[in-house]
Design an enzyme around this catalytic site. Structure first.
Site, mmCIF file in Angstrom:
data_model
loop_
_atom_site.group_PDB
_atom_site.id
_atom_site.type_symbol
_atom_site.label_atom_id
_atom_site.label_comp_id
_atom_site.label_asym_id
_atom_site.label_seq_id
_atom_site.Cartn_x
_atom_site.Cartn_y
_atom_site.Cartn_z
ATOM 1 C CG ASP A 289 -2.196 0.827 0.950
ATOM 2 O OD1 ASP A 289 -3.243 0.556 1.564
ATOM 3 O OD2 ASP A 289 -2.127 1.745 0.117
HETATM 4 C C1 GLC Z 1 -4.309 4.343 -0.226
HETATM 5 C C2 GLC Z 1 -5.212 3.178 0.124
HETATM 6 C C3 GLC Z 1 -5.297 2.133 -0.953
HETATM 7 C C4 GLC Z 1 -5.160 2.808 -2.304
HETATM 8 C C5 GLC Z 1 -3.759 3.342 -2.402
HETATM 9 C C6 GLC Z 1 -3.509 4.072 -3.722
HETATM 10 O O1 GLC Z 1 -3.579 4.733 0.899
HETATM 11 O O2 GLC Z 1 -4.969 2.506 1.351
HETATM 12 O O3 GLC Z 1 -6.538 1.464 -0.790
HETATM 13 O O4 GLC Z 1 -5.412 1.868 -3.331
HETATM 14 O O5 GLC Z 1 -3.439 4.198 -1.318
HETATM 15 O O6 GLC Z 1 -4.295 5.214 -3.783
#
Ligand code: GLC
Length: 741
Positions: A289
Site C-alpha cells: 500500500d
Molecule cells: C491508499 C489506500 C489504498 C489505495 C492506495 C492508492 O492509501 O490505502 O486502498 O489503493 O493508497 O491510492
C-alpha cells in the site's frame, strides 16, 4: 525456483536450436512464447538496477499527469508502474519513454483507484453491497473497467474486500460490510467484472484484492491501527473474501497498512508467502500500500530503510508503492547478501509475467479517440440508476407514508445534502464529476406531479448550520404537505483516514429533525452516509427512513423515484446498525457465550444501561410490498460430512404491489471443536415477485457451507445444524439438519 530454471533452460534450448531465431528478436518479444518463458528470458537480460526498477510504482499528479522525473526513470528502465497517471496524452508519452527509449522496452502498468466507477459513479461499495446482487455488482465493475481503460489505465486497486465490523472505521464504506459469505460473493463478482475472461482484452483491467489482510479489524475503529485477530477469525471471517477474489482470478493483491498480531501485513511472511502463495497458490503479484514498506520503520518492525526493504521483499511484497526503499536500498542489500537474488528474481518474474499476461507488451498505448466515446454514456447512466435504485434500503415506513402520493400540493426538501452533487458520489469517486450527478432536490423536482410545488431550504449541513438557516428551513417546512429531510455525513466524513469516534448525526442535523418534527408535518428522512449511524431518535420519531448511502451519479434520481413509488426499495443492510456506539463491535454472526443475554437472568451477557440488540440487524430492509415465508424443508435431513442437502422455502408477495425480496439462508452449527456463530449466512437470492406470487427458492448446503476452519484444519463436523430462512438475520423459519459421523 525450479520453474524459473526450467523456463530459462527452455529459452536457452530454444535459441541454441534455432540460431536464426537467436539472431532475430529475443524470445521475450515473441508473443507466441508463453508469459513464463518470455519473463524468464527477459529476467536473464536485466541488470540489478532494472530489476529493482520493475518493482517500483510511483505516484503521478492527481490531475493525471506524470512527474518530470518519471520520464528519465522510464527511459532508464527504473520504473515499473505508476498510480494516478491517466489520459492518453500523458500515458502515451510516458509509455513511449519506457517502450521505445529504454534498453529493454518493458512497458509500464498504469493504475488508478477505480473503486465504484471511473467517470460514471455507482453507489459506494457498502451501498452496492446492500443490493445483494453480485451480477449487478459485476456489471458495474465491468462498466467502470471500460471507462478506465479508455483513459489508458490497465490496473485498478479494487475490489476492497476487507470485512468490517466497526462502524467507527471510515473505510467500512469501501467494502462489503460484516459478512464473509456476502463479501465473498461480491468480491468474486467484482473481480470478474473488472477482468472479464481475459484481462489483456481492451476494456478490461487487472483487479487488485485489498488490503491483505485484516485491515478492517483496526482496534477502536481507528484507521491504520493495530489488529489482533485470532487464527480462527482470520481463516473463517477475514480470509474468505480474499480467497473468493483469488479463485475468481484476481491478478494482484495489495498488502495492508495494519500491524497484524505484531507483524505488519506488508512484511507478514506467514500471510503472504505462507497462506496466499503457499496454501492458496496465488501466482499474481503483491503491491504494497501507499508507502507501507517505509512505514515498517514506524511500526517498529524495521530498524532502517534497508531493513524495511529486505523484510517486505522477503515476505513476498513484490512491488513498492511510492516509497523507494527497494530501489534505493535493494542493490546494497543484494551485494551484501542481506537480500537473496532468488527472492528478488521471483518478485521481478511475477511482475513481468503479469505484464505479459496483461498484453501491454503487444499493446502498450491507448487510442486517444477512446476517451471521447466511452465516458458517461446513456448506457452507463442507465446502469448507474439501476444500481442506485437497488442499493436503497427502506428502514422505516410507519403508516405507509411512503411512497408519496401524486396529490401533494407542496413538498419541502430540507438539508444541504439534498442539494450536494459532490456528496452523491461518495469517497474514492475516481474521475467522477459532481456536475454529472443528480441531487435529491433535482430528482424530486423532475419526479413530482406538475402541480406540486417543491421548496428547498438547506437548514444545515453535516458540518455547518446557523440559527437563521435552521429557522428558515423550519418555516418553509411548516407549510408543506410533506417534508423530505436529507441528513447524514458529508462524503469526506467516511473513507480513508476518516474514522469517527461518534456515530451520531454530525452537526445540528438532529436538532433540525427535532424542529421539523415539531411542525407536525410528516417527515421522510433520507440518509446519505458511509457507515452505520446511531438512529434511535429517528427510528422513534420519523415515520419514514430511507438509507441511500452515497448513491452515485444517478443517486438523487433513484431516491426520488423510490420516494414517489416509481421504484420499490428492496435493498438489505450488509452491516449491522447499532442502537448505540457502546455496543460496538456488534455484528449478527457473533458467538453465543456461556451466558447468552437473557432479560430474566441478571448474570447473563448484557448491559445494565442498554439493550444488546442492534437498532437494525444485518440483512434487514423493508419494502412497499410485504412477503411471507413458508414450507421450509431440508432434504435429506441427515447427511454424511461430505454430503449435500437441498433447502427449499417458498416466498410469497402478500401485497398488492410487485417488489423484490432478498431471501436469506442461515445455519447454526450447534456444537463443534470450536464454538460457531449463532447464525451464519450461507445463501441468498434476490427475487422479484408480483402481487400474490409465490416462488419456491432452492439452496444447497454442502461441505463448503457447513464446514469451517478450526485448529486441525477445515472440516464439516458431525452434529446438529440449525437452518433458517428469513428476510433478515433475525427470525424466520427454522429447520434442522444432522451431519452423521
Ligand atoms: C491508499 C489506500 C489504498 C489505495 C492506495 C492508492 O492509501 O490505502 O486502498 O489503493 O493508497 O491510492
Amino acid at each position: 525456483m525450479k520453474n524459473l530454471k526450467a523456463a530459462i533452460l527452455a529459452a536457452i534450448i530454444f535459441y541454441c536450436a534455432c540460431p536464426r531465431a537467436a539472431a532475430q528478436a529475443p524470445l521475450y518479444k515473441d508473443p507466441k512464447a508463453s508469459p513464463a518463458e518470455r519473463a524468464a528470458d527477459l529476467l536473464g537480460r536485466m541488470t540489478a538496477e532494472e530489476k529493482f526498477g520493475q518493482l517500483q510504482q510511483l505516484d503521478g499528479l492527481w490531475e493525471g499527469d506524470y512527474r518530470k522525473e518519471h520520464l528519465e526513470l522510464a527511459r532508464e528502465g527504473r520504473l515499473g508502474s505508476t498510480l494516478n497517471v491517466r489520459f492518453a496524452a500523458n500515458v502515451n508519452i510516458l509509455q513511449k519513454e519506457a517502450v521505445e527509449h529504454s534498453r529493454l522496452g518493458i512497458p509500464l502498468l498504469f493504475a488508478f483507484d477505480v473503486i465504484h466507477g471511473y467517470r460514471t459513479i455507482f453507489p459506494v461499495p457498502l451501498g452496492e453491497s446492500a443490493q445483494w446482487d453480485p451480477e449487478l455488482a459485476g456489471k458495474a465493475a465491468s462498466a467502470a473497467a471500460e471507462e478506465a481503460y479508455s483513459v489508458g489505465l490497465k490496473w485498478t486497486f479494487a475490489p476492497m474486500v476487507d470485512i468490517a465490523r466497526d462502524p467507527r472505521w471510515g473505510r467500512i464504506v469501501e467494502g462489503s460490510g460484516e459478512d464473509p459469505y456476502l463479501g465473498s460473493r461480491l468480491a468474486a463478482a467484482r473481480v470478474r467484472g473488472f477482468q472479464g475472461a481475459d484481462f489483456s482484452a481492451p476494456g478490461k483491467l487487472l483487479a487488485c484484492a485489498k488490503h491483505w489482510v485484516g485491515y478492517g479489524a483496526a482496534e477502536a475503529g481507528r484507521d491504520y491501527n493495530s489488529t489482533n485477530i485470532s487464527r480462527s477469525a482470520l481463516r473463517n471471517v477475514y480470509f474468505p473474501p480474499f480467497k473468493a477474489a483469488l479463485d475468481a482470478g484476481a491478478a494482484t493483491f495489495m498488502s495492508a497498512f495494519n500491524d497484524l498480531n505484531g507483524v505488519p501485513s506488508t512484511a507478514n511472511k506467514a500471510a503472504i508467502a505462507g497462506t496466499l502463495r503457499g496454501d492458496w497458490g496465488f501466482k499474481g503479484f503483491v503491491v504494497s500500500d501507499y508507502t507501507s514498506v517505509k512505514e515498517l520503520i514506524a511500526h517498529g518492525l524495521a530498524a532502517d530503510e534497508e531493513d524495511a526493504a529486505v523484510k517486505a521483499l522477503s515476505a513476498g511484497v513484490d512491488m513498492e508503492m511510492v516509497s523507494t526503499l527497494y530501489r534505493d536500498k535493494g542493490p546494497a542489500a543484494l551485494s551484501a547478501g542481506r537480500l537473496s537474488l532468488p527472492v528478488l528474481d521471483a518478485s521481478v518474474l511475477r511482475v513481468l509475467e503479469m505484464k505479459f499476461r496483461a498484453g501491454i507488451f503487444e499493446k502498450p498505448y491507448i487510442d486517444p479517440a477512446l476517451e471521447t466515446k466511452k465516458l458517461l454514456t446513456p448506457k452507463t447512466r442507465k446502469l448507474a440508476l439501476e444500481a442506485a435504485l437497488k442499493s436503497l434500503v427502506l428502514l422505516r415506513n410507519t403508516g405507509g407514508l411512503l411512497p408519496l402520493g401524486p396529490g401533494l400540493k407542496k413538498i419541502a426538501v430540507v438539508g444541504a445534502l439534498a442539494d450536494s452533487k459532490t456528496d452523491m458520489l461518495g469517497s474514492w469517486s475516481a474521475d467522477g464529476k459532481p456536475a454529472d450527478a443528480v441531487t435529491l432536490l433535482e430528482g424530486v423536482r423532475e419526479t413530482v406531479s406538475p402541480g406540486t410545488e417543491v421548496v428547498y431550504s438547506s437548514g444545515c449541513s453535516p458540518s455547518a448550520g446557523t440559527d437563521e438557516e435552521l429557522a428558515k428551513a423550519v418555516a418553509a417546512a411548516s407549510e408543506a404537505d410533506v417534508i423530505i429531510a436529507a441528513v447524514g455525513e458529508e462524503a469526506s466524513m467516511s473513507g480513508e483516514a476518516s474514522s469517527r469516534a461518534f456515530l451520531s448525526l454530525p452537526g445540528r442535523q438532529l436538532e433540525l429533525l427535532e424542529r421539523l418534527k415539531k411542525t407536525g408535518r410528516p417527515v421522510v428522512a433520507v440518509l446519505f452516509n458511509g457507515r452505520p449511524l446511531e438512529l434511535s431518535w429517528l427510528d422513534a420519531n420519523i415515520p419514514a427512513i430511507l438509507e441511500a448511502w452515497y448513491p452515485g451519479t444517478e443517486g438523487g434520481r433513484a431516491v426520488a423515484q423510490t420516494l414517489f413509488g416509481r421504484s420499490n426499495p428492496g435493498g438489505k443492510l450488509p452491516v449491522t446498525f447499532p442502537l448505540t456506539l457502546g455496543q460496538v463491535p456488534i455484528y449478527y454472526a457473533h458467538r453465543s457465550t456461556g451466558r447468552p443475554p437473557s432479560a430474566a437472568e441478571k448474570y447473563s451477557s448484557k448491559y445494565t444501561d442498554s439493550p444488546v440488540e442492534p437498532l437494525y440487524p444485518f440483512g434487514y430492509g423493508l419494502s412497499y410490498s410485504s412477503f411471507t415465508y413458508s414450507g421450509l424443508s431440508v432434504t435429506p435431513a441427515k447427511i454424511k460430512a461430505d454430503g449435500k442437502a437441498i433447502v427449499k422455502v417458498a416466498v410469497t408477495n402478500s401485497s398488492s404491489r410487485s417488489g423484490d425480496e432478498i431471501a436469506q439462508l442461515y445455519i447454526r452449527d450447534a456444537a463443534g471443536s470450536e464454538t460457531r456463530p449463532v447464525r451464519e449466512l450461507k445463501g441468498f437470492k434476490r427475487v422479484t415477485l408480483s402481487p400474490g406470487e409465490t416462488k419456491t427458492l432452492e439452496f444447497e448446503l454442502g461441505p463448503a457451507e457447513l464446514g469451517y476452519y478450526y485448529e486441525d484444519g477445515f472440516a464439516v463436523e458431525p452434529g446438529l445444524f440449525g437452518v433458517y430462512a428469513s428476510g433478515s438475520s433475525e427470525g424466520g423459519l427454522e429447520a434442522r439438519l444432522e451431519v452423521m459421523p
